[in-house]
Motif scaffolding. Sequence first.
Motif, short mmCIF file in Angstrom:
data_model
loop_
_atom_site.label_atom_id
_atom_site.label_comp_id
_atom_site.label_asym_id
_atom_site.label_seq_id
_atom_site.Cartn_x
_atom_site.Cartn_y
_atom_site.Cartn_z
N ALA A 169 0.81 -1.22 0.00
CA ALA A 169 0.00 0.00 0.00
C ALA A 169 0.84 1.26 0.00
N GLY A 170 2.06 1.18 0.52
CA GLY A 170 2.88 2.38 0.61
C GLY A 170 3.64 2.68 -0.67
N PHE A 171 3.36 1.94 -1.73
CA PHE A 171 4.13 2.09 -2.95
C PHE A 171 4.06 3.51 -3.50
N THR A 172 2.84 4.07 -3.56
CA THR A 172 2.65 5.37 -4.19
C THR A 172 3.44 6.47 -3.50
N THR A 173 3.36 6.48 -2.15
CA THR A 173 4.04 7.57 -1.45
C THR A 173 5.51 7.28 -1.24
N GLY A 174 5.87 6.01 -1.17
CA GLY A 174 7.25 5.69 -0.82
C GLY A 174 8.21 5.72 -2.00
N ILE A 175 7.69 5.49 -3.20
CA ILE A 175 8.60 5.31 -4.33
C ILE A 175 9.33 6.61 -4.67
N GLY A 176 8.64 7.75 -4.53
CA GLY A 176 9.26 9.03 -4.88
C GLY A 176 10.53 9.31 -4.08
N PRO A 177 10.42 9.39 -2.73
CA PRO A 177 11.62 9.64 -1.93
C PRO A 177 12.72 8.62 -2.18
N MET A 178 12.34 7.34 -2.37
CA MET A 178 13.37 6.32 -2.60
C MET A 178 14.14 6.64 -3.88
N VAL A 179 13.41 6.95 -4.94
CA VAL A 179 14.07 7.23 -6.22
C VAL A 179 14.96 8.46 -6.10
N PHE A 180 14.44 9.55 -5.47
CA PHE A 180 15.24 10.77 -5.39
C PHE A 180 16.47 10.57 -4.52
N GLY A 181 16.29 9.87 -3.39
CA GLY A 181 17.44 9.60 -2.54
C GLY A 181 18.51 8.83 -3.29
N LEU A 182 18.06 7.82 -4.03
CA LEU A 182 18.98 6.99 -4.81
C LEU A 182 19.69 7.82 -5.87
N TYR A 216 16.84 10.71 2.74
CA TYR A 216 15.69 10.74 1.83
C TYR A 216 15.28 9.33 1.44
N PHE A 217 16.28 8.52 1.13
CA PHE A 217 16.01 7.15 0.69
C PHE A 217 15.35 6.35 1.81
N LEU A 218 15.91 6.45 3.04
CA LEU A 218 15.36 5.67 4.15
C LEU A 218 13.92 6.09 4.44
N GLU A 219 13.65 7.40 4.30
CA GLU A 219 12.29 7.87 4.52
C GLU A 219 11.34 7.21 3.53
N GLY A 220 11.80 7.11 2.27
CA GLY A 220 11.00 6.42 1.26
C GLY A 220 10.77 4.98 1.62
N VAL A 221 11.82 4.30 2.12
CA VAL A 221 11.67 2.90 2.50
C VAL A 221 10.63 2.76 3.60
N VAL A 222 10.70 3.66 4.58
CA VAL A 222 9.76 3.57 5.70
C VAL A 222 8.32 3.73 5.21
N THR A 223 8.06 4.75 4.38
CA THR A 223 6.67 4.92 3.90
C THR A 223 6.28 3.79 2.97
N PHE A 224 7.25 3.19 2.33
CA PHE A 224 6.98 2.08 1.42
C PHE A 224 6.52 0.85 2.19
N VAL A 225 7.27 0.52 3.25
CA VAL A 225 7.00 -0.74 3.95
C VAL A 225 5.92 -0.56 5.02
N TRP A 226 5.95 0.58 5.70
CA TRP A 226 4.96 0.82 6.76
C TRP A 226 4.15 2.06 6.42
N PRO A 227 3.14 1.94 5.56
CA PRO A 227 2.42 3.14 5.10
C PRO A 227 1.59 3.81 6.20
N MET A 228 1.22 3.08 7.26
CA MET A 228 0.49 3.77 8.34
C MET A 228 1.46 4.70 9.03
N SER A 229 0.98 5.90 9.39
CA SER A 229 1.93 6.89 9.87
C SER A 229 2.13 6.81 11.38
N VAL A 230 1.23 6.17 12.10
CA VAL A 230 1.34 6.11 13.55
C VAL A 230 1.18 4.67 14.01
#
Lengths: 350, 294
Positions: free
Chosen positions: A306-319, B104-118
Amino acid sequence: MDLPCGTRNFDYASDMAVLRTRTHWGLFFLLLVFIFTAPLYWSNYWLSIANLIGITVIAITGLNILIGYCGQLSIGHAGFMAAGAYTTAVLTGKLGIPFLASLLCAGLTAGIIGIVFGLPSVRVKGFYLAITTIAAQFIIIWVINHWTSVTGGFVGMKVAPASIASFSFNTEPRQFYLIMAIAALVVFFAKNLARSRVGRAFIAVRDNDLAAEVMGINLTYYKLLAFFIGCFLAGIAGALFAHWSRFLNAENFTLADSILYIGMVIIGGLGTTIGPILGAVLIRLLQQGIMYITPVLEGTFPTLPAGFTTGIGPMVFGLVIILFLILEPRGIAHRWTLFKAAYRLWPFSY
Amino acid sequence: MAELLQYTITGIAVGMVYALIALGFALIWKSSSIANLALGQLVLISSWFTYGMLVQAKFPYWLGFPLTILFALFLGWLIERLTLRPLIAQPILSLITVTLGIAYFLEGVVTFVWPMSVAALPRLFPQEPVHLGPAVVSQEYIWAAVVSLLLFGLLSLFFKYHKMGIAMRATADDQLAIQACGVPVTSVFSTSWMFACVVAAIGGVLISCIGGITYGLVETGLKSFSVVILGGLDSFIGCIIAGPIIGLCENLGGGYLTPLIGPGIKDIIPFIIIIVVMVFKPYGLFGEKRIERI
């Protein structure tokens, strides 16, 4: 020098000119024609992207003067943009000051705030300065969120479109002309600043500030001047953003944005004029690409988390930031120079 | 009076955890002079990993915590090996910005794997509050302070007596000389990153026991920068003294200034301290003032 064979310099003015040959002038003219006729055949969607890119180019050019030329790392650039954005929003919305005056005021406010937070740069550098500017980012955003009577707090505030005399820049194409004109001016200014006494002083400070001081460069003056110019441009960009998006919220200026701006400068190429333009275009287009492709991917692969949409952006930019730093620390601008050299020497590259 | 005592105790306890996280920063800074700005994100991702182990995978504590520690060790090794090793001897600007990229990358990983914020960790410590005189303090604070102090003691012993600890101190002192003595400097770098990640992970778990796992953990990591700045970048003793000071300022200031200025002042106090310290005493309380030559 990267000039074609047979181009000679007969006086100082022609030696210093930015555009030297007929081809240069021709390409420059074509570029201007291309940019300023774009609204005729681009849709509003692409124009809005171009507007955002133009605003980003202004902000990044400021950051490039600060980081690329003067070597002062600032991780609070989004905060300085916010200062400019809210200044113009309050001045035009609540006090009825005309747009051009408030644009200038926005730049000045951001510049002065920049000087205040740049003061530690006189004594410290490197990591210490990075931390100070992070603190600046948090303090500015906190003030915006909690000074509810002026800024609207967490709710945000509406901004009227920019207008000069009675002409209102209320459609995408009109804003496009406004933003592109200012962006062109800013790039022109940055290009010439870098070649002036001030720019050379900045470069000396970047390369070794102690040596620069020994050579008679006033460190305090030039470091704070770099902060002022960098943050002034951030303020201008923020003000244009306010009038372009017509709605302001502190969510538009987060620490993540500040980091992304630094990423853009690095990806484009530190200490070059064309770098900020390339970096801003690349990252903004990448953002659009990701926004376009994530729903498509989610449609084809329903098992994505479920977190794909929000997470992919930061991951790509960080990378992208990490990879550029490791593989091409001089940015796309360096590749561009190499390409120009190869083109000029072709087919006898030896 | 009870209020004052309560703010003081919670402030010191939270400050100890800040000091612990800041120690992770000082470790890396001392051995390789890399400023790790991804500290907040390291805290965030290891707290979420603990959550994933204990709540989502339903492992018992004796399995979940060692796995978290292993994960932190691996993460630290990975970061050093993949991103910082290729950048050895690059300008300081690249070293700082690459950690921003990691953040930035780690933040993306966190939202990717754990999309609930709390989320909340399961209760690790007993629930009934402790009465210290007139003040009532929940046990998490006390435990956080105790665990931090304990780790701090262990780490100091490690630096004093263990071979690797001595090598790390020597690397901090003079990289060239220590290389000539036959100490593999690169492995010292990766060890310091692994240690820093573990320390950040434990600090993260302690803080999320108190306040839950939120995005605010990144700010917790950033707040521990104020500890580093106040204590002096290259000083371990500075961390342990500046941590409680920052915690006290934050809690006392938050407690007494909120009615005057407005909610949220608590979160901004450490950043104001950073600016003030920067202007008046940029090398902190115990930091070594570097004298540069051209």
